[in-house]
Design an enzyme around this catalytic site. Structure first.
Site, mmCIF file in Angstrom:
data_model
loop_
_atom_site.group_PDB
_atom_site.id
_atom_site.type_symbol
_atom_site.label_atom_id
_atom_site.label_comp_id
_atom_site.label_asym_id
_atom_site.label_seq_id
_atom_site.Cartn_x
_atom_site.Cartn_y
_atom_site.Cartn_z
ATOM 1 N N LYS A 13 0.829 -1.212 0.000
ATOM 2 C CA LYS A 13 0.000 0.000 0.000
ATOM 3 C C LYS A 13 0.869 1.271 0.000
ATOM 4 O O LYS A 13 0.602 2.204 -0.739
ATOM 5 C CB LYS A 13 -0.934 0.032 1.232
ATOM 6 N N ARG A 88 -9.581 0.665 8.809
ATOM 7 C CA ARG A 88 -9.022 -0.632 9.194
ATOM 8 C C ARG A 88 -10.088 -1.546 9.796
ATOM 9 O O ARG A 88 -9.812 -2.682 10.125
ATOM 10 C CB ARG A 88 -8.018 -0.417 10.300
ATOM 11 N N ARG A 127 11.313 -5.779 5.042
ATOM 12 C CA ARG A 127 11.041 -4.359 4.779
ATOM 13 C C ARG A 127 11.942 -3.435 5.598
ATOM 14 O O ARG A 127 12.154 -3.638 6.782
ATOM 15 C CB ARG A 127 9.576 -4.072 5.092
ATOM 16 N N ARG A 161 11.084 -1.070 11.063
ATOM 17 C CA ARG A 161 10.060 -0.663 12.036
ATOM 18 C C ARG A 161 9.983 -1.699 13.145
ATOM 19 O O ARG A 161 10.088 -2.897 12.875
ATOM 20 C CB ARG A 161 8.696 -0.573 11.331
ATOM 21 N N ARG A 172 -0.154 -8.724 13.771
ATOM 22 C CA ARG A 172 -0.721 -7.742 12.822
ATOM 23 C C ARG A 172 -1.516 -8.455 11.720
ATOM 24 O O ARG A 172 -2.558 -7.963 11.293
ATOM 25 C CB ARG A 172 0.399 -6.898 12.211
HETATM 26 P P1 AMP Z 1 0.680 0.670 9.152
HETATM 27 O O1 AMP Z 1 1.881 1.501 8.905
HETATM 28 O O2 AMP Z 1 -0.494 1.091 8.325
HETATM 29 O O3 AMP Z 1 0.960 -0.804 9.040
HETATM 30 O O4 AMP Z 1 0.247 0.933 10.683
HETATM 31 C C1 AMP Z 1 1.128 0.669 11.764
HETATM 32 C C2 AMP Z 1 0.325 0.557 13.030
HETATM 33 O O5 AMP Z 1 -0.360 1.794 13.293
HETATM 34 C C3 AMP Z 1 -0.787 -0.485 13.028
HETATM 35 O O6 AMP Z 1 -0.302 -1.791 13.342
HETATM 36 C C4 AMP Z 1 -1.730 0.066 14.085
HETATM 37 O O7 AMP Z 1 -1.230 -0.156 15.396
HETATM 38 C C5 AMP Z 1 -1.661 1.562 13.826
HETATM 39 N N1 AMP Z 1 -2.658 2.008 12.809
HETATM 40 C C6 AMP Z 1 -2.432 2.468 11.553
HETATM 41 N N2 AMP Z 1 -3.572 2.785 10.931
HETATM 42 C C7 AMP Z 1 -4.567 2.514 11.803
HETATM 43 C C8 AMP Z 1 -5.989 2.601 11.759
HETATM 44 N N3 AMP Z 1 -6.633 3.050 10.657
HETATM 45 N N4 AMP Z 1 -6.685 2.234 12.867
HETATM 46 C C9 AMP Z 1 -6.074 1.791 13.985
HETATM 47 N N5 AMP Z 1 -4.739 1.660 14.095
HETATM 48 C C10 AMP Z 1 -3.980 2.016 13.022
#
Ligand code: AMP
Length: 215
Positions: A13, A88, A127, A161, A172
């Site tokens: 994404k 999400r 990554r 990360r 996740r």
């Molecule tokens: P990502 O970079 O999109 O994988 O997000 C990293 C982390 O941020 C996720 O594992 C969640 O803990 C939090 N996060 C990101 N987007 C959301 C969302 N829309 N709702 C809730 N938590 C989020």
């Protein structure tokens, strides 16, 4: 154009959003990036989000929705946006619909980046991101014998990360299955879903996304 990029962690994404930004001149709105930024700055919101993020769980809806509402009201989002990592879960999708209905700006498409779980796991463990601009790299797909580096940010390190460490990735992916996957039926019923095979090189996936959006 108002697009949601939907897909499991590691489905591409972030990488594809960056290409869409260049192609369509609209901003990428990544809730993950916004949350990481808030954490790096040590804001109250960032501190609140820390525990959930480190455990691979979702941050609470009220925090994420407040952040999205604020971001969508900035002037650069007026001609459209790419939502990356949001919504999400179903309550977030419903809240987004209400926000966009108020603005009379409904979504144009929801693009699902479809990928096998085994491939996702490998992508996530490999990554690395640029500590400065968040561009995404992968140690498994960089040229043999070379370590990837960010050519746009001289001297910046590539970092892993914390939530890409193996022990958090499983959690996740479970959260995706349980909470995010129901959005596929939700957006299919709304007539917005376009599914793209994400198990191909970046350029091919990007071409598939552009075709899917144009439909
Ligand atoms: P990502 O970079 O999109 O994988 O997000 C990293 C982390 O941020 C996720 O594992 C969640 O803990 C939090 N996060 C990101 N987007 C959301 C969302 N829309 N709702 C809730 N938590 C989020």
């Amino acid at each position: 154009m108002r697009i949601v990029l939907l897909g499991a962690p590691g489905s591409g994404k972030g990488t594809q959003s960056q290409r869409l930004v260049k192609a369509y001149g609209i901003p990428q709105i990544s809730t993950g990036d916004l949350l990481r930024e808030a954490r790096a700055k040590g804001t109250e919101l960032g501190l609140r989000a820390k525990a959930a993020m480190d455990a691979g769980k979702l941050v609470d809806d009220a925090t994420v929705l407040g952040m999205i509402r604020e971001r969508l009201s900035l002037p650069d989002a007026v001609n459209g946006f790419i939502l990356d990592g949001f919504p999400r879960n179903i309550p977030q999708a419903q809240a987004l619909e209400a926000m966009l209905a108020d603005l009379r700006e409904p979504l144009d498409a929801v693009v699902l980046l479809n990928l096998d779980l085994k491939v996702l796991f490998k992508r996530l463990t490999g990554r690395r991101i640029c500590e400065n601009c968040n561009r995404v790299f992968n140690i498994y797909t960089s040229l043999p014998g070379t370590l990837p580096h960010c050519d746009q940010c001289a001297g910046a390190r590539l970092i892993q990360r914390d939530d890409d460490k193996e022990e958090v990735i499983g959690k996740r992916l479970d959260v995706y299955e349980a909470q995010t996957k129901p959005l596929i039926s939700h957006y299919t019923a709304a007539g917005l879903l376009r599914t793209v095979d994400a198990d191909a090189d970046v350029e091919t996936v990007f071409a598939n996304i552009q075709r899917a959006i144009a439909k």
